[in-house]
Design a protein around this motif. Sequence first.
Motif, mmCIF file in Angstrom:
data_model
loop_
_atom_site.group_PDB
_atom_site.id
_atom_site.type_symbol
_atom_site.label_atom_id
_atom_site.label_comp_id
_atom_site.label_asym_id
_atom_site.label_seq_id
_atom_site.Cartn_x
_atom_site.Cartn_y
_atom_site.Cartn_z
ATOM 1 N N ASP A 91 30.480 66.832 -50.043
ATOM 2 C CA ASP A 91 30.376 66.976 -51.607
ATOM 3 C C ASP A 91 29.171 67.186 -52.225
ATOM 4 O O ASP A 91 28.308 66.304 -51.953
ATOM 5 C CB ASP A 91 31.511 66.051 -52.188
ATOM 6 N N ALA A 92 29.223 67.791 -53.258
ATOM 7 C CA ALA A 92 27.939 67.688 -54.220
ATOM 8 C C ALA A 92 28.537 68.037 -55.729
ATOM 9 O O ALA A 92 29.383 68.851 -55.855
ATOM 10 C CB ALA A 92 26.811 68.609 -53.645
ATOM 11 N N LEU A 93 27.698 67.382 -56.634
ATOM 12 C CA LEU A 93 28.183 67.627 -57.956
ATOM 13 C C LEU A 93 27.006 67.312 -59.072
ATOM 14 O O LEU A 93 26.122 66.722 -58.666
ATOM 15 C CB LEU A 93 29.342 66.669 -58.361
ATOM 16 N N PHE A 94 27.215 67.977 -60.013
ATOM 17 C CA PHE A 94 26.083 67.710 -61.302
ATOM 18 C C PHE A 94 26.676 66.762 -62.028
ATOM 19 O O PHE A 94 27.697 66.587 -62.400
ATOM 20 C CB PHE A 94 25.794 69.015 -62.044
ATOM 21 N N VAL A 95 25.607 65.684 -62.542
ATOM 22 C CA VAL A 95 25.985 64.809 -63.403
ATOM 23 C C VAL A 95 26.288 65.474 -64.857
ATOM 24 O O VAL A 95 25.216 66.424 -65.094
ATOM 25 C CB VAL A 95 24.875 63.615 -63.580
ATOM 26 N N SER A 96 26.825 64.976 -65.864
ATOM 27 C CA SER A 96 27.058 65.765 -66.986
ATOM 28 C C SER A 96 25.656 65.525 -67.754
ATOM 29 O O SER A 96 24.822 64.524 -67.725
ATOM 30 C CB SER A 96 28.045 65.172 -67.893
ATOM 31 N N GLY A 97 25.467 66.470 -68.585
ATOM 32 C CA GLY A 97 24.188 66.309 -69.455
ATOM 33 C C GLY A 97 23.875 65.489 -70.252
ATOM 34 O O GLY A 97 22.864 64.788 -70.468
ATOM 35 N N SER A 115 15.008 60.575 -78.924
ATOM 36 C CA SER A 115 15.734 61.835 -78.757
ATOM 37 C C SER A 115 15.199 62.704 -77.712
ATOM 38 O O SER A 115 13.999 62.589 -77.473
ATOM 39 C CB SER A 115 15.564 62.189 -80.208
ATOM 40 N N LEU A 116 15.862 63.577 -77.093
ATOM 41 C CA LEU A 116 15.362 64.568 -76.417
ATOM 42 C C LEU A 116 15.608 65.999 -76.816
ATOM 43 O O LEU A 116 15.745 66.917 -75.965
ATOM 44 C CB LEU A 116 16.011 64.392 -75.087
ATOM 45 N N HIS A 117 15.739 65.921 -78.162
ATOM 46 C CA HIS A 117 15.886 67.178 -78.624
ATOM 47 C C HIS A 117 15.123 68.182 -78.371
ATOM 48 O O HIS A 117 15.202 69.517 -78.188
ATOM 49 C CB HIS A 117 16.353 67.374 -80.283
ATOM 50 N N HIS A 118 13.876 67.762 -78.173
ATOM 51 C CA HIS A 118 12.610 68.746 -78.042
ATOM 52 C C HIS A 118 12.518 69.094 -76.633
ATOM 53 O O HIS A 118 11.477 69.734 -76.137
ATOM 54 C CB HIS A 118 11.093 68.210 -78.595
ATOM 55 N N VAL A 119 13.041 68.353 -75.791
ATOM 56 C CA VAL A 119 12.974 68.794 -74.352
ATOM 57 C C VAL A 119 13.631 70.078 -73.922
ATOM 58 O O VAL A 119 14.861 70.325 -74.059
ATOM 59 C CB VAL A 119 13.453 67.880 -73.387
ATOM 60 N N GLN A 120 12.770 71.046 -73.381
ATOM 61 C CA GLN A 120 13.525 72.513 -73.089
ATOM 62 C C GLN A 120 13.981 72.279 -71.703
ATOM 63 O O GLN A 120 13.205 72.887 -70.571
ATOM 64 C CB GLN A 120 12.422 73.447 -73.124
ATOM 65 N N HIS A 121 15.035 71.767 -71.604
ATOM 66 C CA HIS A 121 15.751 71.755 -69.905
ATOM 67 C C HIS A 121 17.221 71.656 -69.958
ATOM 68 O O HIS A 121 17.789 71.193 -70.801
ATOM 69 C CB HIS A 121 14.988 70.668 -69.207
ATOM 70 N N ASP A 122 17.877 72.323 -69.063
ATOM 71 C CA ASP A 122 19.383 72.257 -68.848
ATOM 72 C C ASP A 122 19.659 70.914 -68.240
ATOM 73 O O ASP A 122 19.341 70.591 -67.180
ATOM 74 C CB ASP A 122 19.822 73.511 -67.954
ATOM 75 N N PHE A 123 19.962 69.724 -68.982
ATOM 76 C CA PHE A 123 20.290 68.604 -68.426
ATOM 77 C C PHE A 123 21.463 68.520 -67.492
ATOM 78 O O PHE A 123 21.891 67.690 -66.885
ATOM 79 C CB PHE A 123 20.538 67.667 -69.673
ATOM 80 N N SER A 124 22.341 69.322 -67.658
ATOM 81 C CA SER A 124 23.300 69.534 -67.207
ATOM 82 C C SER A 124 23.451 70.070 -65.493
ATOM 83 O O SER A 124 24.285 69.943 -64.775
ATOM 84 C CB SER A 124 24.698 70.473 -67.768
ATOM 85 N N SER A 125 22.265 70.091 -65.210
ATOM 86 C CA SER A 125 21.791 70.653 -63.695
ATOM 87 C C SER A 125 20.814 69.825 -63.287
ATOM 88 O O SER A 125 20.151 69.991 -62.146
ATOM 89 C CB SER A 125 21.476 72.093 -63.496
#
Length: 158
Positions: A91-97, A115-125
């Motif tokens: 099994d493998a899963l992504f942790v929620s953003g 804050s992480l609003h300026h980070v350009q990354h999809d945290f959900s992956s």
Amino acid sequence: DSRLRLVGMNDYCMVRKFKGNLNTRFQIKARFSESGEFIISGSENRTCTVWNTATKRNPLNLNVTGLHMYDKVKAYESFEATKADPPVVTDALFVSGTTVQNAFLSSGLFPTLHSLHHVQHDFSSAVIITFDYEGTMRVFLRRACFDAVCHVAGPMGN
């Protein structure tokens, strides 16, 4: 045949077929990232496989209908996720953003980052959890996400 199939909910026809993992003996789950941009699955060859659900050149077309009208996806990334014997990532899963962002902010690694609003990354992956046949759980952090957070934090962590 070790392929993952995405089926449309309106007519139950195949929309996209993903190739790249090995699955001949065990039933192994696949999961979407929270953003829906990625699919992840374990495999029977020590690896975890990640596919992009759509690319700019070949967007995911959910209105495809017909038995033979589907996209084939051969591009993927994979990494070794177990040393177990048998070499099965069950099994493998992504942790929620949100969980990933909260972990970064409460980790103490970046004391002045609020804050992480300026980070350009999809945290959900960004964080992947895998489980193998022996029951071992492993957690993986995508280096690109960590580097993006470090860049925003700056040399002093702010």
